[in-house]
Write an enzyme that holds these catalytic residues in place. Structure first.
Site, PDB file in Angstrom:
ATOM      1  N   TYR A 292      41.838  56.612  56.511  1.00 15.57           N
ATOM      2  CA  TYR A 292      42.359  55.792  57.609  1.00 15.57           C
ATOM      3  C   TYR A 292      43.826  56.145  57.854  1.00 15.57           C
ATOM      4  O   TYR A 292      44.147  56.917  58.737  1.00 15.57           O
ATOM      5  CB  TYR A 292      42.191  54.287  57.337  1.00 15.57           C
ATOM      6  CG  TYR A 292      42.670  53.446  58.505  1.00 15.57           C
ATOM      7  CD1 TYR A 292      44.000  53.033  58.611  1.00 15.57           C
ATOM      8  CD2 TYR A 292      41.805  53.074  59.521  1.00 15.57           C
ATOM      9  CE1 TYR A 292      44.458  52.292  59.689  1.00 15.57           C
ATOM     10  CE2 TYR A 292      42.254  52.320  60.603  1.00 15.57           C
ATOM     11  CZ  TYR A 292      43.575  51.929  60.674  1.00 15.57           C
ATOM     12  OH  TYR A 292      44.020  51.201  61.743  1.00 15.57           O
TER      13      TYR A 292
ATOM     14  N   LYS B   4      32.938  45.298  50.939  1.00 17.93           N
ATOM     15  CA  LYS B   4      34.289  45.865  50.896  1.00 17.93           C
ATOM     16  C   LYS B   4      35.221  44.888  50.203  1.00 17.93           C
ATOM     17  O   LYS B   4      35.360  43.737  50.619  1.00 17.93           O
ATOM     18  CB  LYS B   4      34.803  46.181  52.303  1.00 17.93           C
ATOM     19  CG  LYS B   4      36.136  46.931  52.298  1.00 17.93           C
ATOM     20  CD  LYS B   4      36.457  47.532  53.649  1.00 17.93           C
ATOM     21  CE  LYS B   4      37.687  48.424  53.569  1.00 17.93           C
ATOM     22  NZ  LYS B   4      37.968  49.109  54.859  1.00 17.93           N
TER      23      LYS B   4
ATOM     24  N   GLY C 280      44.784  55.231  50.465  1.00 16.09           N
ATOM     25  CA  GLY C 280      45.883  56.133  50.126  1.00 16.09           C
ATOM     26  C   GLY C 280      45.524  57.594  49.993  1.00 16.09           C
ATOM     27  O   GLY C 280      46.273  58.349  49.368  1.00 16.09           O
TER      28      GLY C 280
ATOM     29  N   ASN D 122      44.202  39.396  56.583  1.00 13.12           N
ATOM     30  CA  ASN D 122      44.749  38.941  57.860  1.00 13.12           C
ATOM     31  C   ASN D 122      43.923  37.864  58.555  1.00 13.12           C
ATOM     32  O   ASN D 122      44.213  37.489  59.681  1.00 13.12           O
ATOM     33  CB  ASN D 122      44.938  40.134  58.792  1.00 13.12           C
ATOM     34  CG  ASN D 122      45.873  41.162  58.191  1.00 13.12           C
ATOM     35  OD1 ASN D 122      46.908  40.808  57.645  1.00 13.12           O
ATOM     36  ND2 ASN D 122      45.504  42.432  58.279  1.00 13.12           N
ATOM     37  N   THR D 123      42.866  37.382  57.896  1.00  7.53           N
ATOM     38  CA  THR D 123      42.111  36.229  58.376  1.00  7.53           C
ATOM     39  C   THR D 123      42.237  35.144  57.314  1.00  7.53           C
ATOM     40  O   THR D 123      41.895  35.375  56.151  1.00  7.53           O
ATOM     41  CB  THR D 123      40.632  36.588  58.615  1.00  7.53           C
ATOM     42  OG1 THR D 123      40.546  37.550  59.680  1.00  7.53           O
ATOM     43  CG2 THR D 123      39.819  35.351  58.985  1.00  7.53           C
TER      44      THR D 123
ATOM     45  N   MET E   6      46.389  42.806  62.095  1.00  3.77           N
ATOM     46  CA  MET E   6      45.640  42.792  63.352  1.00  3.77           C
ATOM     47  C   MET E   6      44.813  41.512  63.504  1.00  3.77           C
ATOM     48  O   MET E   6      44.756  40.937  64.591  1.00  3.77           O
ATOM     49  CB  MET E   6      44.720  44.011  63.440  1.00  3.77           C
ATOM     50  CG  MET E   6      45.438  45.348  63.296  1.00  3.77           C
ATOM     51  SD  MET E   6      46.707  45.639  64.535  1.00  3.77           S
ATOM     52  CE  MET E   6      45.682  46.010  65.959  1.00  3.77           C
TER      53      MET E   6
ATOM     54  N   GLY F  86      47.962  53.251  53.110  1.00  2.00           N
ATOM     55  CA  GLY F  86      48.625  54.544  53.012  1.00  2.00           C
ATOM     56  C   GLY F  86      48.955  54.909  51.578  1.00  2.00           C
ATOM     57  O   GLY F  86      48.432  54.327  50.615  1.00  2.00           O
TER      58      GLY F  86
ATOM     59  N   LYS G  76      37.525  49.793  66.280  1.00  2.00           N
ATOM     60  CA  LYS G  76      36.984  48.463  66.050  1.00  2.00           C
ATOM     61  C   LYS G  76      35.782  48.142  66.928  1.00  2.00           C
ATOM     62  O   LYS G  76      34.881  47.405  66.523  1.00  2.00           O
ATOM     63  CB  LYS G  76      38.074  47.411  66.275  1.00  2.00           C
ATOM     64  CG  LYS G  76      39.191  47.456  65.241  1.00  2.00           C
ATOM     65  CD  LYS G  76      40.255  46.415  65.543  1.00  2.00           C
ATOM     66  CE  LYS G  76      41.384  46.461  64.527  1.00  2.00           C
ATOM     67  NZ  LYS G  76      40.946  46.079  63.179  1.00  2.00           N
TER      68      LYS G  76
ATOM     69  N   THR H  54      39.070  50.513  48.258  1.00  2.00           N
ATOM     70  CA  THR H  54      39.360  49.128  48.562  1.00  2.00           C
ATOM     71  C   THR H  54      39.959  48.993  49.970  1.00  2.00           C
ATOM     72  O   THR H  54      40.247  49.988  50.645  1.00  2.00           O
ATOM     73  CB  THR H  54      40.394  48.533  47.573  1.00  2.00           C
ATOM     74  OG1 THR H  54      41.659  49.170  47.795  1.00  2.00           O
ATOM     75  CG2 THR H  54      39.994  48.735  46.145  1.00  2.00           C
ATOM     76  N   ASN H  55      40.226  47.729  50.316  1.00  2.00           N
ATOM     77  CA  ASN H  55      40.938  47.378  51.538  1.00  2.00           C
ATOM     78  C   ASN H  55      42.452  47.517  51.302  1.00  2.00           C
ATOM     79  O   ASN H  55      42.873  48.104  50.305  1.00  2.00           O
ATOM     80  CB  ASN H  55      40.561  45.939  51.936  1.00  2.00           C
ATOM     81  CG  ASN H  55      40.547  45.727  53.447  1.00  2.00           C
ATOM     82  OD1 ASN H  55      41.422  46.208  54.155  1.00  2.00           O
ATOM     83  ND2 ASN H  55      39.556  44.997  53.924  1.00  2.00           N
TER      84      ASN H  55
ATOM     85  N   GLY I 244      38.295  50.042  61.181  1.00  2.00           N
ATOM     86  CA  GLY I 244      39.608  49.633  61.662  1.00  2.00           C
ATOM     87  C   GLY I 244      40.174  50.541  62.717  1.00  2.00           C
ATOM     88  O   GLY I 244      40.892  50.091  63.608  1.00  2.00           O
TER      89      GLY I 244
END
Length: 344
Positions: A321, A220, A300, A180-181, A113, A271, A66, A248-249, A63
């Site tokens: 991330y 994932k 997180g 987000n898809t 995104m 986060g 990308k 996880t995502n 992410g």
């Protein structure tokens, strides 16, 4: 270090603009040979997993890069492995802007995104230019489906990407958990996941024979799973002999940020607020897998102790991330040191 001084500037900008400028800045420092201004060297702490030797257990989650445009610059910050993507067969712009929002009070980000990327061919061209990749650095490539590919044909996109990235990747991550898809998370359900994993593993076998190289496949998953779903996913991971799982995502839950500015924005929350939820899923998953399928813990991690908690819950490696965005490169070294101290 330098990052705390410049974070205030970046956080005054639109998050997506700040991200682009930040990546360009890291690239400039790396090309100038002064990446040491951002990060100190990290002592080797190798981990053998999935037939690979990771120089240290701290990775960068998919992410942030990308399109694989900043692999060498990010590697200079001490990561033991880099995961790029999510990439789709064809280029796509992603969702309309604005699509990334900070919740600074909670050290969190919401993003929608939508797999914006330049397509798999451009990603591979960037990988081919990367010194890190060509020198044998551990490079994961995260693959997904195009937004306009019907969900019943999603496997076709995953197979296209797997075929294209196979020889360039150290491992391939299958992203079926982005919120987000449209309908993507439907692929986590029993019959759909069974069919998807079966076809991907068959293709992996074919490609391994063709290229004389075995490239691990990891899945994932989302943090928004019921206990029965976690058990079912664990069973299918074992049944199909998947090489690993990333847990996880981002989450769709807003329980931890309710009432704060930007909390009602659509998208996945990452986060600090996702830490407990993500780690709970990881622990349950590890209990079902019983060590048969290795786990990469992400979600997180804002300090070294968070990473240790992921390992205690059953992870073998961790990824950063959002913590990296809030804490900067110092977090990479802190996490690596804390994990190394845990082993003593």
């Amino acid at each position: 270090m330098l990052y705390p001084l410049i974070r205030k500037f970046f956080f005054a900008l639109d998050p997506e603009l700040a991200h682009g400028l930040g990546m360009s800045g890291i690239g400039f420092l790396n090309r100038a040979g002064i990446a040491c201004l951002l990060a100190k060297p990290i002592a080797a702490d190798p981990v053998e997993l999935m037939g690979l030797v990771f120089p240290n257990p701290v990775g960068l989650a998919a992410g942030l890069d990308k399109n694989g445009e900043h692999i060498d610059a990010l590697a200079s910050l001490g990561f033991g492995f880099i995961e790029i993507g999510t990439v789709t067969p064809r280029p796509q712009p992603g969702n309309p802007k604005p699509r990334m929002f900070r919740i600074t009070e909670k050290q969190a980000i919401i993003n929608r995104m939508g797999f914006n990327n330049h397509g798999v061919d451009q990603l591979l061209a960037n990988v081919a230019k990367s010194k890190f990749a060509q020198a044998g650095g551990i490079l994961g490539i995260n693959i997904g489906k195009n937004f306009d590919t019907p969900i019943e044909k999603a496997v076709d996109d995953y197979l296209i990407c797997l075929d294209r990235v196979y020889t360039a990747a150290s491992y391939v991550a299958i992203n079926i958990s982005s919120p987000n898809t449209k309908n993507l998370r439907e692929l986590q359900k029993d019959d759909a996941l069974d069919a998807l994993l079966g076809q991907l593993k068959a293709e992996q076998t074919r490609l391994a024979e063709k290229h004389g190289k075995y490239v691990p496949l990891v899945l994932k998953i989302a943090p928004d799973l019921e206990d029965e779903q976690i058990r079912s996913i664990a069973d299918l991971l074992r049944q199909h002999r998947m090489d690993g799982v990333i847990a996880t995502n981002t989450t769709l839950s807003r329980a931890e940020v309710e009432g704060l500015p930007n909390a009602n924005e659509a998208g996945g929350l990452s986060g600090a607020p996702v830490f407990e939820r993500s780690t709970a899923v990881l622990k349950k998953l590890a209990g079902h897998l019983k060590g048969e399928v290795p786990i990469i813990g992400v979600g997180g991690i804002m300090q070294g102790a968070d990473a240790v908690a992921k390992l205690d819950a059953g992870a073998s490696l961790v990824q950063l991330y959002t913590g990296f965005i809030y804490r900067g490169p110092d977090l990479v070294g802190e996490v690596a040191r804390t994990i190394a101290e845990r082993k003593r």
